[in-house]
Each structure stands twice: as structure tokens, then as C-alpha cells.
Write an enzyme that holds these catalytic residues in place. Structure first.
Site, PDB file in Angstrom:
ATOM      1  N   ALA A 135       0.833  -1.207   0.000  1.00  0.00           N
ATOM      2  CA  ALA A 135       0.000   0.000   0.000  1.00  0.00           C
ATOM      3  C   ALA A 135       0.867   1.256   0.000  1.00  0.00           C
ATOM      4  CB  ALA A 135      -0.925  -0.002   1.214  1.00  0.00           C
ATOM      5  N   GLU A 183     -12.606 -12.179 -10.529  1.00  0.00           N
ATOM      6  CA  GLU A 183     -11.811 -13.177  -9.809  1.00  0.00           C
ATOM      7  C   GLU A 183     -11.218 -12.568  -8.565  1.00  0.00           C
ATOM      8  OE1 GLU A 183      -8.685 -14.262 -12.471  1.00  0.00           O
ATOM      9  OE2 GLU A 183     -10.108 -14.797 -14.030  1.00  0.00           O
ATOM     10  N   LYS A 191      -8.219 -11.484  -6.334  1.00  0.00           N
ATOM     11  CA  LYS A 191      -6.814 -11.140  -6.594  1.00  0.00           C
ATOM     12  C   LYS A 191      -6.003 -11.782  -5.470  1.00  0.00           C
ATOM     13  CE  LYS A 191      -3.834  -7.305  -7.909  1.00  0.00           C
ATOM     14  NZ  LYS A 191      -2.728  -7.525  -7.006  1.00  0.00           N
ATOM     15  N   ASP A 245      -3.121 -12.849  -3.142  1.00  0.00           N
ATOM     16  CA  ASP A 245      -1.919 -12.137  -2.701  1.00  0.00           C
ATOM     17  C   ASP A 245      -0.754 -13.116  -2.657  1.00  0.00           C
ATOM     18  OD1 ASP A 245      -0.477  -9.985  -2.017  1.00  0.00           O
ATOM     19  OD2 ASP A 245      -1.274  -9.763   0.007  1.00  0.00           O
ATOM     20  N   TYR A 256      -4.913 -18.376 -13.610  1.00  0.00           N
ATOM     21  CA  TYR A 256      -5.865 -17.330 -13.974  1.00  0.00           C
ATOM     22  C   TYR A 256      -5.728 -16.822 -15.412  1.00  0.00           C
ATOM     23  CZ  TYR A 256      -2.013 -14.285 -12.371  1.00  0.00           C
ATOM     24  OH  TYR A 256      -0.800 -13.692 -12.174  1.00  0.00           O
ATOM     25  N   LYS A 294      -8.781  -2.783  -5.550  1.00  0.00           N
ATOM     26  CA  LYS A 294      -7.956  -3.068  -4.374  1.00  0.00           C
ATOM     27  C   LYS A 294      -8.776  -3.007  -3.091  1.00  0.00           C
ATOM     28  CE  LYS A 294      -3.712  -2.824  -4.653  1.00  0.00           C
ATOM     29  NZ  LYS A 294      -2.611  -3.754  -4.848  1.00  0.00           N
ATOM     30  N   CYS A 298       6.779  -2.930  37.622  1.00  0.00           N
ATOM     31  CA  CYS A 298       5.417  -2.945  37.079  1.00  0.00           C
ATOM     32  C   CYS A 298       4.919  -1.509  36.938  1.00  0.00           C
ATOM     33  CB  CYS A 298       4.493  -3.724  38.017  1.00  0.00           C
ATOM     34  SG  CYS A 298       2.751  -3.582  37.577  1.00  0.00           S
ATOM     35  N   CYS A 306       1.884  -1.030  39.753  1.00  0.00           N
ATOM     36  CA  CYS A 306       2.047  -1.054  41.208  1.00  0.00           C
ATOM     37  C   CYS A 306       3.500  -0.848  41.638  1.00  0.00           C
ATOM     38  CB  CYS A 306       1.532  -2.366  41.789  1.00  0.00           C
ATOM     39  SG  CYS A 306       2.599  -3.776  41.387  1.00  0.00           S
ATOM     40  N   CYS A 313       4.194  -9.573  36.757  1.00  0.00           N
ATOM     41  CA  CYS A 313       4.246  -8.762  37.970  1.00  0.00           C
ATOM     42  C   CYS A 313       3.985  -9.736  39.112  1.00  0.00           C
ATOM     43  CB  CYS A 313       3.164  -7.683  37.925  1.00  0.00           C
ATOM     44  SG  CYS A 313       2.959  -6.870  39.518  1.00  0.00           S
ATOM     45  N   CYS A 364      -1.528  -6.668  42.893  1.00  0.00           N
ATOM     46  CA  CYS A 364      -1.387  -5.597  41.887  1.00  0.00           C
ATOM     47  C   CYS A 364      -2.775  -5.240  41.352  1.00  0.00           C
ATOM     48  CB  CYS A 364      -0.488  -6.065  40.749  1.00  0.00           C
ATOM     49  SG  CYS A 364      -0.367  -4.855  39.411  1.00  0.00           S
TER      50      CYS A 364
HETATM   51  S1  IVH Z   1      -4.522 -11.223 -14.223  1.00  0.00           S
HETATM   52  C1  IVH Z   1      -2.832  -8.992 -17.691  1.00  0.00           C
HETATM   53  N1  IVH Z   1      -5.751 -12.398 -12.223  1.00  0.00           N
HETATM   54  O1  IVH Z   1      -1.918  -9.399  -9.587  1.00  0.00           O
HETATM   55  C2  IVH Z   1      -3.465  -9.724 -16.570  1.00  0.00           C
HETATM   56  N2  IVH Z   1      -3.680 -11.335 -11.775  1.00  0.00           N
HETATM   57  O2  IVH Z   1      -1.147  -6.493 -10.224  1.00  0.00           O
HETATM   58  C3  IVH Z   1      -2.484 -10.059 -15.557  1.00  0.00           C
HETATM   59  N3  IVH Z   1      -2.940 -11.535  -9.461  1.00  0.00           N
HETATM   60  O3  IVH Z   1       0.913  -9.824 -11.566  1.00  0.00           O
HETATM   61  C4  IVH Z   1      -2.899 -10.605 -14.320  1.00  0.00           C
HETATM   62  N4  IVH Z   1      -4.639 -12.724  -8.743  1.00  0.00           N
HETATM   63  O4  IVH Z   1       0.464 -11.532  -9.756  1.00  0.00           O
HETATM   64  C5  IVH Z   1      -4.673 -11.693 -12.603  1.00  0.00           C
HETATM   65  N5  IVH Z   1      -6.947 -13.495 -10.582  1.00  0.00           N
HETATM   66  C6  IVH Z   1      -5.871 -12.813 -10.958  1.00  0.00           C
HETATM   67  C7  IVH Z   1      -4.843 -12.468 -10.054  1.00  0.00           C
HETATM   68  C8  IVH Z   1      -3.764 -11.715 -10.503  1.00  0.00           C
HETATM   69  C9  IVH Z   1      -3.495 -12.157  -8.409  1.00  0.00           C
HETATM   70  C10 IVH Z   1      -1.687 -10.770  -9.408  1.00  0.00           C
HETATM   71  C11 IVH Z   1      -0.695 -11.159 -10.449  1.00  0.00           C
HETATM   72  C12 IVH Z   1      -0.412  -9.917 -11.208  1.00  0.00           C
HETATM   73  C13 IVH Z   1      -0.825  -8.842 -10.270  1.00  0.00           C
HETATM   74  C14 IVH Z   1      -1.244  -7.609 -11.001  1.00  0.00           C
END
Ligand code: IVH
Length: 682
Positions: A35, A119, A121, A123, A230, A319, A413, A416, A431, A436
Site C-alpha cells: 500500500a 476473480e 486477486k 496475494d 488465472y 484493491k 510494574c 504497582c 508482575c 497488583c
Molecule cells: S490477471 C494482464 N488475475 O496481480 C493480466 N492477476 O497487479 C495479468 N494476481 O501480476 C494478471 N490474482 O500476480 C490476474 N486473478 C488474478 C490475479 C492476478 C493475483 C496478481 C498477479 C499480477 C498482479 C497484477
């Protein structure tokens, strides 16, 4: 800002981003959370948008990541691995959707609404898998998008990744997806680190990255990595695939894991609702996600829409609020709990993490402070995942102020002044003063907490005040609290004293299990309390039970049996029980009649208050009948119950999805019969 200051800031941002790119992509050891990194990139982008003259060809806004380090053999991707543009909120998501629909020349109210593949995303770490004639020949990291690193040996150890395809497929196939570390595997690794007195891993993503970059593939194999696919990047022998969802289904047939939360939704409203769902339910998953990826499902227009230097126009990453941020560690303090345990905690410059403001975070014990090497004055990474107590992950070492000294556990502590001692071999300081006031405070706050007697108005500050004034010494004192005296205290009006009295009164009738939890007996948690309350049916019978009798109960181990029996034999317990009895507390357990599982398999969502029932009772009424009661409406919801003062969003959602809606009377009928009555509430 003056023009040259803007130019200087842009240059500074570029240098910072380049540094963090290298840490993240090449070394796999990021210093700052995603972030914070995203915030740097966004700032640079916004400068460049105002001042196109400042855009350089090598600006990180034009690239995807950092070049590889050379630790693994380089792999040039045949099709570059692009990144995704981010939508930070619903407005940005809608703006992206509108633009896409405009580019597609499709109006929002068109007969054929745009279909979006949505889908999770994940991590984790992006990997590209190459198959020739159905056999895995290479696995590579993303690297800078053009050139990645060869991690084939390590990826071969991941059970989810097929070594050969389920169905013969001649020619080349390139599949992309995310390698990730499930939360249970992450927890197990950290438990092992704790046991070995080693530093904990920061988060599942970094641990997955580190695990993939092992020189010894057997280490990778031991970590428990998983994979979701994916994207099909290239496929010689593919059938005619017209949509992304078809492509994923095809991958599933070849033996690739495809995440089951994929939804193809029509129109951006449904997409926004899907994203909103995951903002609230990300922690229901056994792995971490940091967003939702929204892709145009239809494949044909993708080429026409094209990409910018770093991201395609046909997809966007929505995000979720970040769960890690950096902030300043102002100082480290120690708090003493109801057992006398002294726990260090960080006092932080307030920062928004995981959707809430964090100003304090636990540091667990002296050892963790030393292992993490966090020092007052440091910039630290703070993590807050779901309901988990916020945690300081570690310092950002390059930002450490000169002369920052290591922290030393205080000898006295803070409450106390008694000595804080850590016995040989023990993990925590304590403690040693039995009297206390921090112990009494901790116990009373626990006694009044939601999981126990649920007495409103007994927060830490108040309890501390009452203990300091000598009005409270233990939980039984709550029922003889000198309210007249409290009325004279500053800040206590007529209303607040009346509320306090009412809250105390209401608690007298709480279920026996809650009272048991409030007794603060070691190992006696809510589940065991329920079990004992049901089993004995009365506090006096439980108090009279022998250790053997307790140990014979299914679900009660020898340790619990011994601590519980020991507690009820003690002077403290006898005295408490008599005073509780005199105060008219409920000692009787619940009716033990078995409730038939009328709601088995049903998902009953409740919004608003059901007259005559507490929130927990409503939930228990559903779960004891075998149903589940999640916090939001989805396609899987069997029925929505609308009580008093309902939330509008659940009702709207239910109508949208065609979920039946009933009122409180309908709910009573549902509990009675297990069938959804035919009464619509509106
Ligand atoms: S699609 C051009 N689908 O997010 C399309 N990416 O910031 C490319 N990621 O590098 C990615 N889950 O590592 C896609 N369901 C998902 C994903 C995904 C995680 C990650 C991936 C990518 C990054 C993009």
C-alpha cells in the site's frame, strides 16, 4: 509547489520506486507494504499527469517491475507479463467500466450488457508455466515483465501444479497464475519459528516469495505452497475459446486449479456488489487476497482494446483496503493483564490499516521485541488482518534514526511498582505482586466483557477508576457497587449512573456458561464453559464435582479437569460464589433437550433487531438448528430475515438476487418448522 520542487519530487519518487522495485521483485524482500508502494506510484503518476514534460522513458510508471538479480537463470517471456491498473474504490471501478463500455461502443442500458469475469486477486507471486506436448518444461517468475527467473525446480514441488496435463495436448501451452501460501501453512511455519525462538515470518505473501526463491527445492517443498491459475497466455492446441471463463474451465479440465469464486457478472453494478462482498468477507477465505480482478470476459475485443506499457485496458484490479502500512513507533509500553502477565506494546502514530485506525499494537514479549529489533523512533510496518490484534511486523531499517537505542524491558510494574520478573525458561515477564491492581482490573474487565457477563459501561478506563477508588476489588463487587458514590464523581451524570445500574441488573440473568467464562479459570474458554453448563445444569453441581468426574467428560482433558476442580476448591471461589448467589445471579444451566436440525444446510441472514431476542440468541437459534448465519446476503442465502431498523443494503441485495424475505413473525415460524413461510415483508 514551485515547478522545480515538483520536478525534484518526481525524481525522488522515481529513485524510491526503483529501490523498492528491486527489493520486491529482484530480492524478494520488500521493505515497505504494497500500500505504501502504491501510494508512491500514484503520487508520481499524478505529477506526470499534470506535467507530461516530466515523464521519462524509464519512469517506473512505464514499467512493470524490476529486472531479475541473476541468482536464477533468466527466462525471456514470449508474451510479456503485464501488471494491472488499480481501482482504489467503487468510483474508480465504475469509471474504468464506463470507459471500457465506451471503447466497446456499448451503452450501459444496451440489450447485451458487458459480461465481466470477476476473480479474487490472490496475494501471492505470479508465475508463468510452460508446457510442451503436455509436460511442464519451465516455470518462471514475472521479473520485470519481459525477463523473469527460472524457478522450475522449485515450482515442480508444488502439488497443485500439474507436472503433466490430465489430457494430452500437443504443442506449447503457457499458463499463468499465482503461487500462494495458505493461512494454515503460514501459521504452522510461524509456530515452528516460535518454538525455535526464531523471528516470525512477516506475512504469507513474502513467505511465499522467499519459499519460491530457495536454492534447495526441498525447502520449497516443505512450505506448503499452492497455486491458482488465472490466464492462458499461449496455447497451440486449444479449442476455440471465446471467453476468459471458457478458457479457465478448459484449464480446469487439463488439471489446473481454478479458483471457485470466479463469477461472470453482467454490468458494472453487479461487479461493484461482488467487490463489496469481498471487502467484507476477505477473511472468510483460507488464504489472503488483496483485491478483485475484473476482466472483460469476451476475448475477441481484447486485442483491439490493447494495453498501456504496463497494463491491459480490458482488466482492472479493485484493491481492498491495505492490511499493512508503515508508521512511526513512538514508544514501547508494558501492560499488565489479569494473570499478572506483562505484555509490551507499541504506541504508534495513528495509521489506517485494514479499514480501521491503529494506534497501538502488541509486541507479545521481550523475545519478540528483540527478534523484531524494533526501537522507539523507528518507522515500522504495521499489520492488521481481520479481527486479529494489530501487529508490528518489523522496522524499516533504512529509515532508522541515528542513535535509536534498543528497548529494554522495564524492571518495575507500571501499575504497582512491584518487580517484573521473567522466570528461567519462561516466555513472559510477570508482575509478582498478587495484589497488583492491574490483575483485579483485568479480571473485572474480562468478567464484564461480551463473551462473559456482557455488562455495558465497564471498559478499561472506568474499571481502573473504580479500582483506584477502592470501589471494586473483584467481579462480585460489581453487584454491590456504590452507585451513590459514583453519582458524585466527575463525568457521571444521572443518566450514566442509571445506565450502569441497568446494565448490572441485566447481567444477573446471563446464561451459566457466560458466568463460567467470567470466572477467569485458566483453560476454561467459551466452548468448555458451554459443555460444563449443559452437563451439570447448575453451578453448585459443577462446583461440587470431583476432578475425576470432570475428567471423565468427553471433551474435558485432564488439565482442564484439574484447574477447574482446583478453582472451585479455593477460598476465592467459595467466597465469590456465595456473593454471586446473594446478588441473585443465575446459576442454572440451559435446558438440555436436543434441538432438531431443522435448518440444516440453510443460510439464514438476519438484518435488524428481532423483538425479544438478543443478537447472540438469534444466531444461536439458527446455528443450534444446523443452519449458518453469515453477515451478508449472497446467491447462497436461503432467506433474509428483516427485523426492526434493518439495513437497506441487505434488503436491496436480497431483492436483486431473488432471495426470499421474511419478517420477525416469519422467522418464528421458520424456527418452528424449518420451512421458509410464504410471507413477504417489504
Ligand atoms: S490477471 C494482464 N488475475 O496481480 C493480466 N492477476 O497487479 C495479468 N494476481 O501480476 C494478471 N490474482 O500476480 C490476474 N486473478 C488474478 C490475479 C492476478 C493475483 C496478481 C498477479 C499480477 C498482479 C497484477
Amino acid at each position: 509547489m514551485p515547478a522545480d520542487a515538483v520536478a525534484a519530487r518526481a525524481a525522488e519518487l522515481r529513485a524510491l520506486i526503483a529501490h523498492h522495485d528491486e527489493r520486491y521483485h529482484a530480492l524478494g524482500e520488500p521493505e515497505i507494504p504494497d500500500a505504501d508502494y502504491d501510494a508512491l506510484v500514484r503520487e508520481l503518476r499524478s505529477i506526470e499527469a499534470d506535467r507530461p514534460d516530466l515523464v521519462t522513458v524509464d519512469s517506473p510508471t512505464q514499467r512493470v517491475g524490476a529486472a531479475p538479480t541473476g541468482a536464477f537463470a533468466p527466462v525471456t517471456h514470449r508474451v510479456p507479463l503485464l501488471s494491472l491498473d488499480n481501482a482504489m474504490d467503487e468510483a474508480e471501478l465504475r469509471a474504468w467500466g464506463e470507459r471500457l463500455e465506451r471503447l466497446l461502443d456499448r451503452a450501459a442500458d444496451d440489450d447485451a450488457p458487458v459480461r465481466y469475469a470477476c476473480e479474487l486477486k490472490i496475494d501471492g507471486i505470479a508465475v508463468a508455466l510452460s508446457y510442451v506436448d503436455g509436460v511442464l518444461v519451465q516455470a518462471a517468475t514475472r521479473g520485470d515483465g519481459r525477463v523473469g527467473e527460472d524457478i522450475t525446480a522449485n515450482v515442480r514441488t508444488i502439488g497443485d501444479v500439474p507436472g503433466s496435463l490430465a489430457v494430452p495436448l500437443p504443442g506449447r501451452l503457457e499458463v499463468r497464475g499465482e503461487v500462494y501460501l495458505p493461512l494454515d501453512a503460514f501459521a504452522a511455519l510461524n509456530a515452528a519459528q516460535d518454538a525455535a525462538g526464531e523471528r516470525r515470518y512477516a506475512n504469507p505473501r513474502n513467505t511465499a516469495a522467499g519459499s519460491l526463491r530457495q536454492k534447495d527445492a526441498s525447502v520449497t517443498a516443505s512450505r506448503g505452497l499452492r497455486f491458482w491459475s488465472y490466464q492462458v497466455a499461449a496455447a497451440d492446441g486449444a479449442p476455440d475459446l471465446r471467453s476468459h471463463s471458457e478458457a479457465l474451465a478448459w484449464l480446469g479440465g487439463l488439471g489446473f486449479p481454478v479458483n471457485p469464486e470466479l463469477r461472470v457478472l453482467e454490468g458494472i453494478d453487479a461487479v461493484a456488489a461482488f467487490c463489496d462482498h469481498w471487502v467484507r468477507h476477505r477473511h472468510d477465505l483460507p488464504y489472503e487476497i488483496d483485491g478483485v480482478v475484473v476482466k472483460l470476459d469476451e476475448l475477441a475485443p481484447r486485442d483491439r482494446l490493447g494495453s498501456t506499457a504496463r497494463a491491459p485496458r480490458w482488466a482492472v484490479a479493485f484493491k481492498l483496503p491495505p492490511e499493512e502500512r508503515t508508521t512511526r513507533l513512538l514508544r514501547i509500553e508494558v501492560s499488565v493483564g489479569r494473570t499478572g502477565r506483562a505484555t509490551p506494546f507499541a504506541v504508534l502514530e495513528p495509521v489506517t490499516v485494514g479499514g480501521s485506525t491503529v494506534e497501538m499494537a502488541t509486541l507479545h514479549n521481550a523475545e519478540q521485541v528483540a527478534l523484531k529489533d524494533v526501537r522507539p523512533g523507528d518507522t515500522v510496518v504495521v499489520r492488521k488482518a481481520g479481527d486479529v490484534i494489530p501487529e508490528v511486523v518489523g522496522p524499516v531499517l533504512p529509515a532508522r534514526p541515528a542513535g535509536a537505542a534498543a528497548w529494554v524491558f522495564p524492571a518495575a510494574c507500571p501499575r504497582c511498582g512491584g518487580p517484573l520478573v521473567r522466570p528461567e525458561g519462561a516466555g513472559n515477564h510477570h508482575c509478582t505482586n498478587e495484589a497488583c491492581p492491574a490483575r483485579a482490573e483485568g479480571w473485572i474487565v474480562h468478567f464484564a466483557s461480551r463473551g462473559a457477563m456482557d455488562i455495558e459501561g465497564f471498559g478499561e478506563e472506568r474499571v481502573r477508576l473504580f479500582v483506584d477508588l477502592g470501589l471494586l476489588h473483584d467481579p462480585a463487587d460489581v453487584y454491590s457497587l456504590d452507585l451513590e458514590r459514583i453519582r458524585t464523581l466527575e463525568g457521571f451524570g444521572e443518566v450514566s449512573v442509571r445506565n450502569l445500574a441497568a446494565a448490572i441488573d441485566a447481567s444477573r440473568g446471563r446464561p451459566l456458561a457466560n458466568l463460567l467464562v467470567g470466572l477467569n479459570v485458566r483453560h476454561l474458554g467459551p466452548a468448555t464453559a458451554q459443555l460444563l453448563a449443559r452437563r451439570f445444569g447448575h453451578l453448585d453441581r459443577l462446583a461440587a464435582a470431583s476432578e475425576e468426574e470432570l475428567a471423565a467428560i468427553d471433551g474435558v482433558g485432564p488439565v482442564i479437569a484439574s484447574t477447574v476442580a482446583g478453582f472451585f476448591r479455593s477460598e476465592v471461589a467459595r467466597d465469590l460464589l456465595e456473593r454471586f448467589r446473594a446478588a441473585g445471579l443465575n446459576f442454572a444451566g440451559p435446558e438440555t433437550a436436543e434441538v432438531p436440525p431443522l435448518l440444516a444446510g440453510m443460510t439464514v441472514v438476519v438484518t435488524g433487531a428481532i423483538p425479544g431476542m438478543r443478537r447472540e440468541e438469534v444466531e444461536a437459534a439458527i446455528t443450534t438448528r444446523g443452519g449458518t448465519s453469515p453477515g451478508s446476503v449472497s446467491r447462497r442465502t436461503s432467506v433474509l430475515v428483516v427485523g426492526d431498523d434493518p439495513g437497506a443494503s441487505k434488503l436491496t441485495k436480497a431483492r436483486e438476487l431473488g432471495v426470499p424475505v421474511i419478517d420477525a413473525a416469519g422467522f418464528a415460524a421458520l424456527l418452528e418448522t424449518g420451512a421458509v413461510p410464504d410471507v413477504g415483508a417489504s
